[in-house]
Design an enzyme around this catalytic site. Structure first.
Site, PDB file in Angstrom:
ATOM      1  N   ASP A 249      -3.041  -8.153  -2.396  1.00  0.00           N
ATOM      2  CA  ASP A 249      -3.458  -7.070  -1.510  1.00  0.00           C
ATOM      3  C   ASP A 249      -2.458  -5.917  -1.600  1.00  0.00           C
ATOM      4  O   ASP A 249      -1.286  -6.094  -1.298  1.00  0.00           O
ATOM      5  CB  ASP A 249      -3.531  -7.604  -0.070  1.00  0.00           C
ATOM      6  CG  ASP A 249      -4.168  -6.642   0.915  1.00  0.00           C
ATOM      7  OD1 ASP A 249      -4.216  -5.427   0.623  1.00  0.00           O
ATOM      8  OD2 ASP A 249      -4.611  -7.104   1.976  1.00  0.00           O
TER       9      ASP A 249
ATOM     10  N   HIS B 155      -7.451  -7.533  -1.161  1.00  0.00           N
ATOM     11  CA  HIS B 155      -7.636  -7.150   0.249  1.00  0.00           C
ATOM     12  C   HIS B 155      -8.975  -7.635   0.811  1.00  0.00           C
ATOM     13  O   HIS B 155      -9.111  -7.824   2.014  1.00  0.00           O
ATOM     14  CB  HIS B 155      -7.533  -5.630   0.367  1.00  0.00           C
ATOM     15  CG  HIS B 155      -7.546  -5.109   1.767  1.00  0.00           C
ATOM     16  ND1 HIS B 155      -6.570  -5.422   2.685  1.00  0.00           N
ATOM     17  CD2 HIS B 155      -8.426  -4.294   2.418  1.00  0.00           C
ATOM     18  CE1 HIS B 155      -6.841  -4.825   3.844  1.00  0.00           C
ATOM     19  NE2 HIS B 155      -7.963  -4.148   3.709  1.00  0.00           N
TER      20      HIS B 155
ATOM     21  N   SER C 117      -8.528  -6.266   8.171  1.00  0.00           N
ATOM     22  CA  SER C 117      -7.845  -4.994   7.949  1.00  0.00           C
ATOM     23  C   SER C 117      -7.534  -4.329   9.303  1.00  0.00           C
ATOM     24  O   SER C 117      -6.812  -4.904  10.108  1.00  0.00           O
ATOM     25  CB  SER C 117      -8.703  -4.110   7.040  1.00  0.00           C
ATOM     26  OG  SER C 117      -7.961  -3.068   6.478  1.00  0.00           O
TER      27      SER C 117
END
Length: 425
Positions: free
Chosen positions: A358, A390, A243
């Site tokens: 995601d 995600h 991320s």
């Protein structure tokens, strides 16, 4: 300053949990702030609560377990003891007493290693990343055997993450560390600065915070620590970012050219403010037609995004005028270090991984941009996993925030992809 004291917040948390236990979900949800109303629509709130509480049996008792303060928010954990399970409800309040965060966590969330982990294949050593005021506790997972082993530093996403990147019952960094170490790859993971030293981040310090202090400085120290570990081959130290950690991984690579390569898991390549707006728009769509309040919030966010993009943006712009109340310093720092420009001159192998479900990092925009920017590079591998969210956990249908509260593990296919890339490269 809030006029509410700790007893007020405890009472608010107990009332909220009581309403949930009574099935009065509308009353409970009416205490959400605007962001929470979007993130957890009423049907999702009811579904996630019932999924955990119905199998737990009859309620025996409830009580406040602990309280904490973080960055102007009060966090109250209420423990619910049921006949067959114990569930901790963590309620986060803003200064006005509105619910701005919620985690419903079975306290019996003992970590269950995935099948790909062989816990006889490694040992763990506690270490300290850095020195002095900002030093961080960490763990190196070291394979058994003579070595020297390749090593990987894990770099977290946004927010105050622990070394396992714990989210509800999920510990995706522990999955990765144990999965790789089961196959002769050492891994260093550590608690994030904004978690370990949360009390040090005064409003003044937060107004000056950039991703350099939040993420990059500690990642560089961690890589150096891994190189100095006797069992590790210093020429084969890699960095894996998830991320936000993935988005700034190229910048870390730019500052540490001795890294052997980067693994980028769900990294944005566009300006952060663009993806914030997309996330809100997606979350609003989950509940069907937008309410007036949602439309107003979205319009307000668009104004803040435009402010963040303003070429005249200066560090004097108040954070309340910017997306998510983040500082102008933060946005300016990201603007001055654009990922798409950095990767053009980055001379190290890259493995870029993306989940197809995601909603936080777009597989059709961000992942596509990574591929297009790097298509001429033979030392870059890109792979999309259609069924993963995600967190790189398998699921079906549209991904939602409540999905993160269900126990799962990083896909074995992802672990194998990383291992193959690290060992064959």
């Amino acid at each position: 300053m809030s006029s509410l004291n700790l007893d007020n917040f405890r009472a608010l948390a107990e009332r909220f949990v009581s309403q949930m236990l009574q099935g009065n979900y509308e009353m409970a949800a009416s205490q959400f702030d605007n962001q929470m109303k979007t993130a957890i629509p009423l049907p999702e709130l009811k579904k996630s609560w019932q999924r955990l509480t119905i199998p737990a049996g009859d309620l025996i008792q409830t009580g406040v377990l602990q309280t904490a303060e973080l960055e102007g928010h009060q966090i109250v954990s209420v423990r619910c003891q049921f006949e067959r399970a114990t569930i901790d409800v963590q309620v986060v309040f803003n200064s006005k007493g509105r619910v701005s965060g919620l985690s419903i966590i079975p306290s019996q969330t003992e970590y269950h290693p995935p099948d790909y982990v062989d816990d006889s294949a490694f040992r763990e050593v506690e270490v300290t990343v850095g020195k002095g005021k900002w030093s961080l506790p960490g763990t190196i997972t070291i394979p058994t055997g003579p070595g020297p082993f390749p090593g990987v530093v894990l770099v977290h996403g946004s927010g105050p993450n622990d070394r396992d990147e714990t989210l509800g019952p999920n510990k995706i960094f522990r999955d990765i560390a144990w999965g790789l170490a089961s196959k002769d790859i050492a891994v260093l993971r550590y608690d994030k600065r904004t978690l370990q030293h949360a009390s040090e981040f005064t409003p003044e310090l937060l107004s000056q915070l950039t991703v350099q202090e939040e993420v990059i400085d500690d990642a560089l120290l961690a890589a150096e620590l891994l190189r100095q570990t006797p069992e590790i081959d210093p020429k084969r130290v890699y960095l894996l970012g998830h991320s936000l950690g993935a988005s700034v991984a190229p910048r870390i690579g730019q500052e540490d050219p001795d890294l052997a390569g980067l693994v980028i898991m769900a990294g944005i390549i566009r300006p952060l403010e663009d993806t914030i707006l997309e996330q809100f728009t997606y979350l609003y769509s989950l509940a069907g037609e937008m309410t007036k309040a949602q439309k107003d919030t979205l319009e307000s966010l668009k104004v803040k995004v435009a402010r963040a993009k303003d070429p005249e943006l200066s560090i004097d712009v108040p954070s309340k005028e910017l997306p998510l109340g983040m500082s102008a310093s933060y946005f300016l720092d990201l603007r001055n270090h654009p990922t798409d420009k950095i990767i053009k001159n980055l001379e190290m192998p890259l493995l870029i991984l993306q989940g197809g479900r995601d909603y936080q990092v777009s597989p059709t925009i961000d992942f596509k941009m990574w591929k297009e920017e790097l298509e001429s590079r033979e030392d870059v591998t890109c792979q999309l996993f259609p069924g993963l969210n995600h967190l790189f956990i398998e699921g079906e249908g549209k991904s939602t925030p409540t999905e993160y509260g269900v126990e799962g593990h990083v896909s074995e296919e992802v672990i194998e992809t990383i291992i193959n890339w690290l060992t064959e490269g």
